[in-house]
Design an enzyme around this catalytic site. Structure first.
Site, short mmCIF file in Angstrom:
data_model
loop_
_atom_site.label_atom_id
_atom_site.label_comp_id
_atom_site.label_asym_id
_atom_site.label_seq_id
_atom_site.Cartn_x
_atom_site.Cartn_y
_atom_site.Cartn_z
N TYR A 156 0.97 -1.31 -0.07
CA TYR A 156 0.06 0.18 0.01
C TYR A 156 0.85 1.16 0.05
O TYR A 156 0.46 2.10 -0.74
CB TYR A 156 -1.03 -0.20 1.28
CG TYR A 156 -2.06 1.30 1.31
CD1 TYR A 156 -2.96 1.41 0.31
CD2 TYR A 156 -1.50 2.10 2.48
CE1 TYR A 156 -3.68 2.46 0.37
CE2 TYR A 156 -2.42 3.20 2.44
CZ TYR A 156 -3.70 3.47 1.65
OH TYR A 156 -4.32 4.66 1.50
N ALA A 189 -8.50 7.73 8.19
CA ALA A 189 -9.78 8.41 8.03
C ALA A 189 -10.91 7.36 8.49
O ALA A 189 -11.08 6.16 8.33
CB ALA A 189 -10.14 8.75 6.76
N THR A 191 -13.80 5.89 7.49
CA THR A 191 -14.69 5.30 6.36
C THR A 191 -15.02 4.07 6.36
O THR A 191 -14.54 3.35 6.97
CB THR A 191 -13.73 5.76 5.13
OG1 THR A 191 -12.86 4.74 5.23
CG2 THR A 191 -13.16 6.96 5.06
N1 LIG Z 1 -9.85 5.69 4.77
C1 LIG Z 1 -8.39 5.89 5.14
O1 LIG Z 1 -8.03 5.99 6.15
C2 LIG Z 1 -7.44 6.55 4.09
C3 LIG Z 1 -6.36 7.14 4.40
C4 LIG Z 1 -5.55 7.62 3.61
C5 LIG Z 1 -5.70 7.61 2.22
N2 LIG Z 1 -6.92 6.77 1.74
C6 LIG Z 1 -7.38 6.91 0.59
O2 LIG Z 1 -8.34 7.32 0.45
C7 LIG Z 1 -9.24 6.98 -0.84
C8 LIG Z 1 -10.61 6.74 -0.40
O3 LIG Z 1 -10.47 5.58 0.38
P1 LIG Z 1 -11.87 5.31 1.43
O4 LIG Z 1 -11.43 5.11 2.83
O5 LIG Z 1 -12.85 6.34 1.16
O6 LIG Z 1 -12.44 3.96 1.02
P2 LIG Z 1 -13.97 3.33 0.41
O7 LIG Z 1 -13.57 1.78 0.44
O8 LIG Z 1 -14.82 3.92 1.49
O9 LIG Z 1 -13.93 3.96 -0.91
C9 LIG Z 1 -13.36 3.62 -2.02
C10 LIG Z 1 -14.11 3.82 -3.34
O10 LIG Z 1 -13.54 3.54 -4.37
C11 LIG Z 1 -14.08 2.48 -5.17
N3 LIG Z 1 -13.25 1.78 -6.19
C12 LIG Z 1 -12.16 0.68 -5.49
N4 LIG Z 1 -11.63 0.20 -6.50
C13 LIG Z 1 -12.00 0.69 -7.50
C14 LIG Z 1 -11.88 0.40 -8.85
N5 LIG Z 1 -10.92 -0.45 -9.30
N6 LIG Z 1 -12.45 1.02 -9.92
C15 LIG Z 1 -13.31 2.07 -9.72
N7 LIG Z 1 -13.77 2.15 -8.15
C16 LIG Z 1 -12.92 1.72 -7.36
C17 LIG Z 1 -14.98 1.58 -4.28
O11 LIG Z 1 -15.93 1.14 -5.09
C18 LIG Z 1 -15.46 2.66 -3.39
O12 LIG Z 1 -16.72 3.50 -3.54
C19 LIG Z 1 -8.27 5.71 -1.42
O13 LIG Z 1 -7.28 6.22 -2.28
C20 LIG Z 1 -7.44 5.49 -0.06
O14 LIG Z 1 -6.04 5.00 -0.38
C21 LIG Z 1 -7.86 6.46 2.84
#
Ligand SMILES: NC(=O)c1ccc[n+]([C@@H]2O[C@H](COP(=O)([O-])OP(=O)(O)OC[C@H]3O[C@@H](n4cnc5c(N)ncnc54)[C@H](O)[C@@H]3O)[C@@H](O)[C@H]2O)c1
Length: 262
Positions: A156, A189, A191
């Protein structure tokens, strides 16, 4: 037309948010909508795309599907000014724990997904930049994992390190075309993704407490707080901001606190 579409700072702008049907992406899509943008959500599962958005089902690993979705958003809105590349997945383990197929799968989504989105958005963004200087941008959702060594996150972290470097290179490539490129680096975050991680832990409450304690603010970051940072970077107010990684991490990257005294 809503009132915001007349008066918000994104009035008249067309936006596309990948991964916009859940978590951080849904919060971004909702906020851009509230601030006046017309918003398309590109997601592999659009069932929960926020109301009022144009839901476009596509997987970011499918180049033709991404192109079709990006073109559909631009056609619907007449122009595309704001791209938020946010779709991403997690991966757990040390460098020894995931095989080549898993490395390629995660990099395909987390890195190449952003490449494909940008590749197909650029012709639209170039056209928009001629009309709305300062208001045209790509923003990537990166992560604290790009800049801090976190245990059990080798794959990751490598994917998010690539995203941060990609952000800088793209910012250099497109600055003279009037296209700004930035990223946000959230800490952990609150989520659905993190909810799923907690559900897998042997003691979810203890795991949540550990994640909260890792951030100097003592709590998880809100998806709406990440969305606010993305909206700033994408807004005309950030016309002088490109090649920036904006941490939204409760101080996790930059602060070194002493243990709290009882
Ligand atoms: N939640 C955290 O702690 C956190 C921290 C840092 C960064 N992020 C980043 O934030 C972004 C969103 O994460 P989140 O926590 O909201 O996750 P989440 O799982 O709630 O949402 C992710 C969304 O991306 C979509 N998705 C995943 N793979 C896909 C694909 N191949 N094609 C199209 N859509 C796709 C999913 O269907 C979902 O709607 C990600 O890039 C993640 O790496 C999250």
């Amino acid at each position: 037309m809503t009132a915001a579409q007349d008066t918000g700072d994104f009035a008249g702008l067309g936006a596309l948010v990948t991964g916009g049907a859940s978590g951080i992406g849904a919060a971004i899509a909702t906020l851009l909508l509230a601030r006046g943008a017309r918003v398309a959500v590109l997601d592999r599962d659009t069932a929960s795309a926020p109301e009022g958005t144009l839901a476009l089902q596509a997987d970011v690993t499918d180049d033709a599907a991404v192109r079709a979705a990006v073109d559909a958003a631009a056609a619907e809105f007449g122009a595309l000014h704001t791209v938020v590349s946010n779709a991403g997945i997690g991966a757990i383990g040390t460098v020894a724990d995931n095989d080549d197929a898993e490395w390629l799968r995660v990099l395909d989504i987390n890195v190449l997904g952003m490449v494909r989105t940008a590749r197909h958005a650029l012709p639209h963004l170039r056209r928009a930049a001629a009309d709305r200087p300062g208001a045209v941008s790509i923003t990537h959702t990166c992560s604290i994992a790009a800049t801090a060594g976190l245990p059990q996150r080798a794959l990751y972290s490598a994917s998010k390190g690539a995203v941060q470097s990609l952000t800088l290179a793209m910012a250099a490539d497109h600055v003279r075309e009037g296209i700004r490129v930035n990223c946000v680096n959230p800490g952990t975050a609150d989520t659905p993704w993190v909810g799923r991680l907690l559900d897998q832990a042997s003691d979810p409450a203890a795991e949540r407490a550990a994640l909260e304690a890792r951030q100097p603010t003592g709590r998880l970051v809100g998806a709406d707080e990440v969305a606010a940072a993305v909206a700033y970077l994408a807004s005309p107010a950030a016309a002088a901001v490109t090649g920036t990684a904006l941490a939204v991490d409760g101080g996790m990257q930059g602060l070194r606190l002493r243990p709290a005294t009882p």
